[in-house]
Design an enzyme around this catalytic site. Structure first.
Site, PDB file in Angstrom:
ATOM      1  N   LYS B 110     -50.941 -45.230  44.044  1.00  0.00           N
ATOM      2  CA  LYS B 110     -50.504 -45.451  42.662  1.00  0.00           C
ATOM      3  C   LYS B 110     -50.932 -44.214  41.885  1.00  0.00           C
ATOM      4  O   LYS B 110     -52.119 -44.009  41.634  1.00  0.00           O
ATOM      5  CB  LYS B 110     -51.148 -46.717  42.088  1.00  0.00           C
ATOM      6  CG  LYS B 110     -50.750 -46.989  40.656  1.00  0.00           C
ATOM      7  CD  LYS B 110     -51.568 -48.118  40.040  1.00  0.00           C
ATOM      8  CE  LYS B 110     -51.336 -48.150  38.537  1.00  0.00           C
ATOM      9  NZ  LYS B 110     -52.290 -49.032  37.851  1.00  0.00           N
ATOM     10  N   GLY B 171     -53.999 -51.840  29.210  1.00  0.00           N
ATOM     11  CA  GLY B 171     -55.033 -52.690  28.625  1.00  0.00           C
ATOM     12  C   GLY B 171     -54.740 -53.185  27.221  1.00  0.00           C
ATOM     13  O   GLY B 171     -55.548 -53.915  26.650  1.00  0.00           O
ATOM     14  N   ALA B 198     -48.743 -52.026  33.507  1.00  0.00           N
ATOM     15  CA  ALA B 198     -49.533 -51.800  32.287  1.00  0.00           C
ATOM     16  C   ALA B 198     -48.926 -52.446  31.044  1.00  0.00           C
ATOM     17  O   ALA B 198     -47.710 -52.424  30.844  1.00  0.00           O
ATOM     18  CB  ALA B 198     -49.729 -50.315  32.012  1.00  0.00           C
ATOM     19  N   GLY B 199     -49.818 -53.007  30.239  1.00  0.00           N
ATOM     20  CA  GLY B 199     -49.439 -53.515  28.924  1.00  0.00           C
ATOM     21  C   GLY B 199     -49.072 -54.981  28.879  1.00  0.00           C
ATOM     22  O   GLY B 199     -48.897 -55.546  27.801  1.00  0.00           O
ATOM     23  N   ASN B 220     -53.750 -56.125  35.484  1.00  0.00           N
ATOM     24  CA  ASN B 220     -55.179 -56.317  35.730  1.00  0.00           C
ATOM     25  C   ASN B 220     -55.862 -56.985  34.541  1.00  0.00           C
ATOM     26  O   ASN B 220     -56.364 -58.102  34.616  1.00  0.00           O
ATOM     27  CB  ASN B 220     -55.818 -54.955  36.025  1.00  0.00           C
ATOM     28  CG  ASN B 220     -57.243 -55.042  36.548  1.00  0.00           C
ATOM     29  OD1 ASN B 220     -57.726 -54.120  37.190  1.00  0.00           O
ATOM     30  ND2 ASN B 220     -57.968 -56.121  36.307  1.00  0.00           N
TER      31      ASN B 220
END
Lengths: 71, 273
Positions: B110, B171, B198-199, B220
């Site tokens: 990644k 995040g 992401a996001g 995550n």
């Protein structure tokens, strides 16, 4: 026959200075790394099988990395 | 309600191919920021994710966290996707990828090359440079990118088969802030695997992304920082399965005005007024 005296050098391991008589990467790693890790010297990846072939110079930078949580 | 039918792992997933491998779950999950390794383990299990992201950091001989993590990770028996998080140049990212390949015994990477610390926005120029070099070295590159179509074209041109545009900054939990751009990407790159990375903040964000035709979700923070990460992992498990199944089933076209769903023929008092 007297063993040849090697000049001391200072290498940086993960940013910290480390004075050593060892000029071989494998010898330095034997003292500083354990478990599962990977290595770069001066931002060049060094494969495990090449540790024994890498000769260190004064002020070389060694990065030792281990698995860590990531996103 | 049949209990089995409520579990996405029971015949309700829409299997997919990622980098020539078959997977059932379209949820990829990070391993950072959990309150403990035990909660991380339970959350990953609840997510049904088959792919987990990992990273690498400098060894600190006085702390054994990394080796404990590694021992835990091995028990999970998941496919690993290492990242190059924290890299700011192509050179750093390439070297980190090479170390990750040896450490985790995988050619998957990644690829993150951060260009701005406020937004954690990728540096598009360094990203393309690093991606091209890593593809040439035999890596399967999963580039973390923005929703910029030209950047994505450049990544495809250097050999990326998978693109991972952000929904919003890492995040932030803002969800899909530019659905127009992401819809354009999906329409434009209909042959590539597209994963939202992401996001994502809520399970409904994941549903929406899958309904838009995205192949998968990587997240995550939304799970790890939830009040109950294990329950949230389960919620995302359902969400991703629902979104993928909904997209597969075929969404209806949106209408400008109301369209009665109940037939009017035979309705009492029909045409009497």
């Amino acid at each position: 026959m007297k063993p040849q005296q090697r000049s001391p050098i200072t290498v940086f391991i993960n940013g910290q200075p480390y004075p050593t008589q060892s000029h071989r990467l494998s010898e330095v790693l034997a003292q500083h790394a354990q478990g599962c890790f990977a290595v770069a010297v001066n931002q060049q990846f060094i494969a495990q099988e090449d540790y024994v072939n890498v000769t260190l110079a004064d002020r070389d930078h060694i990065e030792i990395v281990i698995p860590m949580q990531g996103g | 309600m049949n209990i089995d039918s409520a579990n996405p792992s029971h015949n309700k997933t829409v299997p997919w191919t990622l980098a020539d491998r078959q997977f059932n779950s379209r949820l990829m999950i990070g391993t950072a920021q959990y309150p403990s390794l035990s909660i991380m383990q339970q959350a990953i299990a609840a997510s049904d994710a088959e792919i987990v992201t990992v990273s690498l950091r400098r060894e600190n001989p006085t702390e054994l966290d990394g080796q404990a993590f590694w021992q835990t990770l091995k028990t999970l028996n998941k496919t690993l996707l290492p990242n190059t998080a924290g890299c700011h140049t192509a050179k750093e990212a390439i070297t980190t990828a090479q170390m990750a390949r040896e450490l985790f015994a995988t050619h998957w990477i990644k690829l993150e090359v951060i260009g701005n610390d406020l937004t954690l926005q990728p540096d598009p120029f360094a990203l393309v440079e690093a991606a091209g070099e890593l593809v040439a070295q035999g890596f399967e590159v999963f580039p973390y990118c923005t929703d910029d179509l030209i950047l994505c074209e450049r990544l495809q041109a250097v050999g990326c088969r998978i693109l991972m545009p952000w929904a919003a900054p890492i995040g932030s939990g803002k969800g899909i802030i530019n659905p127009y751009a992401l819809s354009n990407l999906r329409a434009h790159f209909n042959e590539l695997t597209l994963i939202i990375d992401a996001g994502i903040g809520k399970p409904s964000d994941a549903v929406k992304a899958l309904e838009m035709g995205y192949d998968g979700i990587l997240l995550n923070t939304a799970i790890a920082k939830a009040a109950n990460p294990i329950e949230m992992a389960s919620a995302f498990n359902f969400a991703v399965a629902a979104g993928a199944l909904g997209a597969k089933a075929g969404l209806i076209a949106e209408q400008a005005h109301a369209v009665a769903s109940t037939p009017v023929v035979g309705q009492p008092f029909w045409h009497q007024v």
